[in-house]
Design a protein around this motif. Structure first.
Motif, PDB file in Angstrom:
ATOM      1  N   ALA A   1       0.866  -1.190   0.000  1.00 54.98           N
ATOM      2  CA  ALA A   1       0.000   0.000   0.000  1.00 54.98           C
ATOM      3  C   ALA A   1       0.895   1.229   0.000  1.00 54.98           C
ATOM      4  CB  ALA A   1      -0.899  -0.007   1.227  1.00 54.98           C
ATOM      5  N   PRO A   2       0.348   2.352  -0.498  1.00 57.01           N
ATOM      6  CA  PRO A   2       1.134   3.600  -0.474  1.00 57.01           C
ATOM      7  C   PRO A   2       1.458   4.010   0.967  1.00 57.01           C
ATOM      8  CG  PRO A   2      -0.737   3.791  -1.960  1.00 57.01           C
ATOM      9  CD  PRO A   2      -0.957   2.518  -1.175  1.00 57.01           C
ATOM     10  N   VAL A   3       2.707   4.474   1.215  1.00 55.01           N
ATOM     11  CA  VAL A   3       3.177   4.864   2.555  1.00 55.01           C
ATOM     12  C   VAL A   3       3.734   6.289   2.516  1.00 55.01           C
ATOM     13  CG1 VAL A   3       4.817   4.365   4.405  1.00 55.01           C
ATOM     14  CG2 VAL A   3       3.733   2.495   3.177  1.00 55.01           C
ATOM     15  N   THR A   4       3.345   7.082   3.525  1.00 56.27           N
ATOM     16  CA  THR A   4       3.912   8.439   3.693  1.00 56.27           C
ATOM     17  C   THR A   4       4.242   8.653   5.177  1.00 56.27           C
ATOM     18  OG1 THR A   4       1.712   9.405   3.979  1.00 56.27           O
ATOM     19  CG2 THR A   4       2.650   9.410   1.731  1.00 56.27           C
ATOM     20  N   PHE A   5       5.043   9.689   5.472  1.00 52.68           N
ATOM     21  CA  PHE A   5       5.429  10.001   6.856  1.00 52.68           C
ATOM     22  C   PHE A   5       5.101  11.459   7.161  1.00 52.68           C
ATOM     23  CE2 PHE A   5       8.066   6.423   5.708  1.00 52.68           C
ATOM     24  CZ  PHE A   5       8.078   5.639   6.857  1.00 52.68           C
ATOM     25  N   ASP A   6       4.485  11.674   8.327  1.00 51.93           N
ATOM     26  CA  ASP A   6       4.222  13.043   8.794  1.00 51.93           C
ATOM     27  C   ASP A   6       5.540  13.614   9.311  1.00 51.93           C
ATOM     28  OD1 ASP A   6       3.711  15.234  10.610  1.00 51.93           O
ATOM     29  OD2 ASP A   6       1.588  14.703  10.460  1.00 51.93           O
ATOM     30  N   PRO A   7       6.063  14.669   8.690  1.00 47.63           N
ATOM     31  CA  PRO A   7       7.393  15.179   9.078  1.00 47.63           C
ATOM     32  C   PRO A   7       7.438  15.708  10.506  1.00 47.63           C
ATOM     33  CG  PRO A   7       6.323  16.675   7.549  1.00 47.63           C
ATOM     34  CD  PRO A   7       5.474  15.440   7.586  1.00 47.63           C
ATOM     35  N   ILE A   8       6.353  16.361  10.975  1.00 45.15           N
ATOM     36  CA  ILE A   8       6.367  16.951  12.325  1.00 45.15           C
ATOM     37  C   ILE A   8       6.412  15.861  13.379  1.00 45.15           C
ATOM     38  CG2 ILE A   8       5.055  18.333  13.969  1.00 45.15           C
ATOM     39  CD1 ILE A   8       4.013  19.957  11.612  1.00 45.15           C
ATOM     40  N   LEU A   9       5.532  14.864  13.237  1.00 44.06           N
ATOM     41  CA  LEU A   9       5.526  13.770  14.207  1.00 44.06           C
ATOM     42  C   LEU A   9       6.807  12.949  14.139  1.00 44.06           C
ATOM     43  CD1 LEU A   9       1.819  12.539  13.925  1.00 44.06           C
ATOM     44  CD2 LEU A   9       2.879  13.746  15.835  1.00 44.06           C
ATOM     45  N   THR A  10       7.367  12.830  12.932  1.00 33.83           N
ATOM     46  CA  THR A  10       8.630  12.089  12.789  1.00 33.83           C
ATOM     47  C   THR A  10       9.745  12.768  13.576  1.00 33.83           C
ATOM     48  OG1 THR A  10       7.982  11.301  10.588  1.00 33.83           O
ATOM     49  CG2 THR A  10      10.324  11.214  11.152  1.00 33.83           C
ATOM     50  N   MET A  11       9.874  14.095  13.452  1.00 33.53           N
ATOM     51  CA  MET A  11      10.902  14.825  14.202  1.00 33.53           C
ATOM     52  C   MET A  11      10.597  14.834  15.687  1.00 33.53           C
ATOM     53  SD  MET A  11      13.206  15.477  12.146  1.00 33.53           S
ATOM     54  CE  MET A  11      14.170  16.325  13.355  1.00 33.53           C
ATOM     55  N   ALA A  12       9.266  14.883  16.006  1.00 33.37           N
ATOM     56  CA  ALA A  12       8.881  14.868  17.419  1.00 33.37           C
ATOM     57  C   ALA A  12       9.313  13.568  18.076  1.00 33.37           C
ATOM     58  CB  ALA A  12       7.378  15.070  17.563  1.00 33.37           C
ATOM     59  N   SER A  13       9.201  12.473  17.341  1.00 40.43           N
ATOM     60  CA  SER A  13       9.609  11.183  17.905  1.00 40.43           C
ATOM     61  C   SER A  13      11.097  11.163  18.243  1.00 40.43           C
ATOM     62  CB  SER A  13       9.257  10.055  16.925  1.00 40.43           C
ATOM     63  OG  SER A  13      10.027  10.166  15.722  1.00 40.43           O
ATOM     64  N   PHE A  14      11.905  11.790  17.394  1.00 42.87           N
ATOM     65  CA  PHE A  14      13.344  11.862  17.674  1.00 42.87           C
ATOM     66  C   PHE A  14      13.621  12.687  18.932  1.00 42.87           C
ATOM     67  CE2 PHE A  14      17.161  14.542  17.281  1.00 42.87           C
ATOM     68  CZ  PHE A  14      18.128  13.562  17.422  1.00 42.87           C
ATOM     69  N   LEU A  15      12.968  13.853  19.043  1.00 42.38           N
ATOM     70  CA  LEU A  15      13.178  14.728  20.201  1.00 42.38           C
ATOM     71  C   LEU A  15      12.735  14.049  21.490  1.00 42.38           C
ATOM     72  CD1 LEU A  15      12.040  18.154  18.719  1.00 42.38           C
ATOM     73  CD2 LEU A  15      14.373  17.397  19.173  1.00 42.38           C
ATOM     74  N   LEU A  16      11.581  13.326  21.422  1.00 46.19           N
ATOM     75  CA  LEU A  16      11.101  12.624  22.611  1.00 46.19           C
ATOM     76  C   LEU A  16      12.100  11.558  23.061  1.00 46.19           C
ATOM     77  CD1 LEU A  16       7.331  12.258  21.677  1.00 46.19           C
ATOM     78  CD2 LEU A  16       8.273  13.617  23.559  1.00 46.19           C
ATOM     79  N   ALA A  17      12.715  10.867  22.098  1.00 46.06           N
ATOM     80  CA  ALA A  17      13.716   9.854  22.441  1.00 46.06           C
ATOM     81  C   ALA A  17      14.924  10.483  23.127  1.00 46.06           C
ATOM     82  CB  ALA A  17      14.144   9.109  21.188  1.00 46.06           C
TER      83      ALA A  17
END
Length: 692
Positions: A75-91
């Motif tokens: 299936a087609p896949v995309t990534f939300d850029p804001i949530l993606t960066m947020a996940s890095f900061l949270l880690a």
């Protein structure tokens, strides 16, 4: 089994391996940075925790993101850029908090509690990343696997920090790395097992597999770059720390002024060389060096010039040394050297080279000088088999060279230098004699020649050594003057004598000898005034005796001090009169209150016309100057009769009374009371005659 099936059937294994590589390398760097943070404090620790958290967050996030790209879905896949960066900061933020708690050690379970926080931050990062993962399809979650993923992450992270911080065994670092990787991997793949996607026919194009692989490699590269920053910081700090340690070691083992090895370094080198010499069957020379005129440079040109001289000598000595040779500065203007040799000629060559550079002129600013040096040599094993003895013997030989004006180099000689060692030991014992209450005062009576009445007492110090017994003043007084101990002893004698005399019923006068050293190094007038006030002794009952050599050493200063003392009401006598260099000039320069005729003239007055003539001349001189004369060394009735006939004022000697402790001096009656008639007629009762 379902988790493993998910990994092998629903993921691109090449990208899974890439994620594993990023996780392992990132974890390794993270744990090493954490150990560095543990060794620091306060702000520096905060900086290292920040770098550790960035490395940990990057490795966790990259592992997760590459794992997501490795997940294959039709299936087609995309990534939300804001949530993606947020996940890095949270880690990163979560790891920073966990590491801070783990290193705080405030509660007993701080490492485990911090590990649990890191585990939760991994969980939050993953599921935030999943929210950023958009797929055209129906997404369903298995709650049991979701809970299992969280539990696994927290447990393994807790165990990882337990091993990393507490380090209960030798392989703790490897164990903590394995547990950290398991915490990240188990969370990710258990959570991916919990999700199932049912694609929808929306007509959108399916993501390009090659594009996803390229993105995964790019993410891995970016993550490794961030991790590499931590590695670089670690390496830079490690090198800086190593350089600092090397610098501190150099400072600890080398003299900062000259660059030569210092005393500690010389001792280490000497011990190694002695061990090697013993094994190889060769000899080792230890050489003590003391500059002769360094103090003169300091006094005349200042300490800056002295430092320049030491630097110049240090440079010369550094250029001098060859294989098997060692030179060090061991303190002040003292140096030491060591030379391993097989033939005596090798040692003589080294000593000659040392002597040459030490006697070469040194140019300092606008003047030229030669320091010169005294050099003492002791050889292992001939002159000692332990380091302390060897160095001590080299020093003794050096002191002998210093005492001999005509020689710059002396080799250790047991017969001559053992006497110096004994003298040095005695000097050390003498320093503690006052403190250990080993000194005592004896008093020798001084009587009127005409009437036989007691005029006063001369104060004489005695030293009872705990091992050697009574040490003669003629032996320990010169040692005390050489070592400077005479200042302490002289003050003790003056204070004790004044205190004892102040307690007497009869107001007899006491005479205390002063050393030339006391005039050179003490505020003598102030000291005398202070002691008189402390003890309550009347100044008129104190007489201070000095020799002509005291005045000659620094005439203007000494006479100034004597005038200050006389102003206090204290009288001053010149001792050993007749043996100096300029007696008449001395009497002209200062009006003394008493002249003490040296005992050497009384020893010969019975049979020497010349001695008798000198005694008569001194007595006549005293009458002319109106200065009373006291004759020392009276040992016979005939000597006393000569003094009476010639008109001497006072006398002192064994015939009149030996020196006695303070408790015994009043037990004996004065001559006039024993036999008043015989005293006035010039005869003394026979029982008063004494021998040495």
């Amino acid at each position: 089994m379902r988790v493993l099936s998910c990994i092998f059937t629903e993921h691109n294994l090449w990208l899974v391996l890439l994620a594993a590589f990023v996780c392992v390398s990132g974890g390794w760097i993270t744990l090493n940075l954490l150990r560095r943070a543990e060794k620091t404090r306060e702000l520096q620790r905060g900086g290292w925790i920040f770098l550790t958290a960035v490395a940990a967050g990057s490795s966790i996030w990259c592992t997760h993101f590459i794992g997501m790209l490795a997940y294959e879905v039709d299936a087609p896949v995309t990534f939300d850029p804001i949530l993606t960066m947020a996940s890095f900061l949270l880690a990163a933020i979560g790891c920073a908090g966990g590491f801070t708690i783990a290193l705080s050690r405030l509660p007993r379970i701080a490492p485990e509690f911090g590990g649990a926080v890191v585990g939760l931050s991994i969980t939050v990062m993953h599921y935030t990343g999943m929210l950023a993962y958009h797929v055209d399809g129906i997404v369903e979650w298995n709650q049991a696997y979701v809970i299992g993923s969280v539990v696994l992450s927290v447990i393994f992270s807790t165990l990882a920090l337990n091993q990393a911080v507490r380090r209960p065994w030798g392989l703790s670092l490897i164990a903590s790395l394995a547990l950290f990787v398991i915490a990240v991997v188990s969370l990710h793949f258990t959570a991916m097992t919990a999700v199932s996607v049912t694609p929808l026919a929306t007509g959108a194009a399916i993501a390009d597999t090659y594009a996803l692989q390229a993105m995964a490699i790019a993410v891995a590269g970016g993550g490794l770059l961030i991790i590499g920053t931590g590695v670089a910081s670690y390496m830079i700090d490690e090198r800086a720390s190593r350089e600092s340690i090397e610098k501190l070691q150099h400072m600890a083992l080398n003299d900062l002024l000259t660059g030569l090895p210092n005393r500690s370094s010389f001792a280490d080198h000497l011990q190694r060389e002695m061990d090697n010499a013993k094994e190889d069957g060769v000899k080792l020379a230890v050489i003590g060096i003391d500059l002769d005129r360094f103090k003169e440079i300091n006094d005349l040109r200042g300490h800056k010039a002295g430092d320049q001289a030491l630097k110049a000598i240090g440079r010369r000595l550094l250029r001098l040394v060859r294989d098997g040779e060692f030179v060090a500065r061991v303190g002040g203007d003292e140096f030491a050297a060591a030379k391993r040799f097989g033939e005596q000629s090798e040692l003589l060559d080294f000593v000659a080279r040392l002597e040459k550079v030490l006697f070469e002129p040194i140019r300092i600013d606008d003047f030229e000088t030669v320091t010169g040096a005294s050099i003492g040599v002791a050889v292992y094993p001939d002159d000692g088999i332990d380091q302390e003895r060897l160095v001590s013997n080299a020093d003794l030989a050096m002191y002998r060279a210093k005492a001999d004006i005509g020689r710059a180099v002396c080799f250790y000689e047991s017969r001559m230098d053992e006497a110096a060692r004994a003298r040095h030991t005695l000097a050390q014992d003498l320093r503690r004699a006052v403190e250990l209450d080993q000194l005592d005062l004896h008093y020798q009576v001084q009587t009127s020649v005409r009437t036989g009445q007691i005029c006063g007492y001369e104060v004489l110090v005695r030293w009872h050594h705990p091992e050697r017994g009574a040490v003669p003043p003629s032996e320990f007084i010169p040692i005390a003057e050489e070592s400077g101990t005479i200042l302490v002893i002289g003050e003790w004698v003056l204070r004790t004598a004044c205190k004892q005399a102040a307690s007497w019923d009869q107001p007899y006068k006491i005479a205390v000898n002063l050393s030339p050293v006391q005039f050179a190094h003490a505020d003598l007038a102030k000291l005398v005034h202070t002691i008189l006030l402390e003890t309550g002794l009347s100044p008129s009952r104190l007489e201070l005796e000095i020799t002509e050599s005291t005045i000659i050493a620094d005439k203007s200063r000494t006479l100034h001090v004597l005038r200050q003392i006389r102003a206090l009401g204290v009288t001053v006598a010149i001792d050993d009169f007749g043996t100096g260099y300029s007696s008449l000039d001395t009497l002209r320069s200062f009006p003394f209150d008493k002249i003490k005729l040296d005992r050497s003239f009384m020893n010969e007055v019975d049979h020497s016309i010349q001695a008798k003539a000198i005694v008569r001349a001194v007595l006549t001189l005293g009458k002319s100057l109106e200065i009373p004369v006291l004759a020392e060394g009276v040992e016979t009735n005939h000597q006393l009769e000569i003094l009476r006939v010639e008109g001497c004022d006072e006398a002192q000697g064994f015939f009149l009374g030996r020196p006695k402790p303070v408790g015994q001096i009043f037990h004996e009656k004065p001559i006039a009371e024993e036999d008043e008639a015989s005293a006035f007629s010039g005869r003394v009762p026979p029982q008063r005659m004494r021998r040495r």
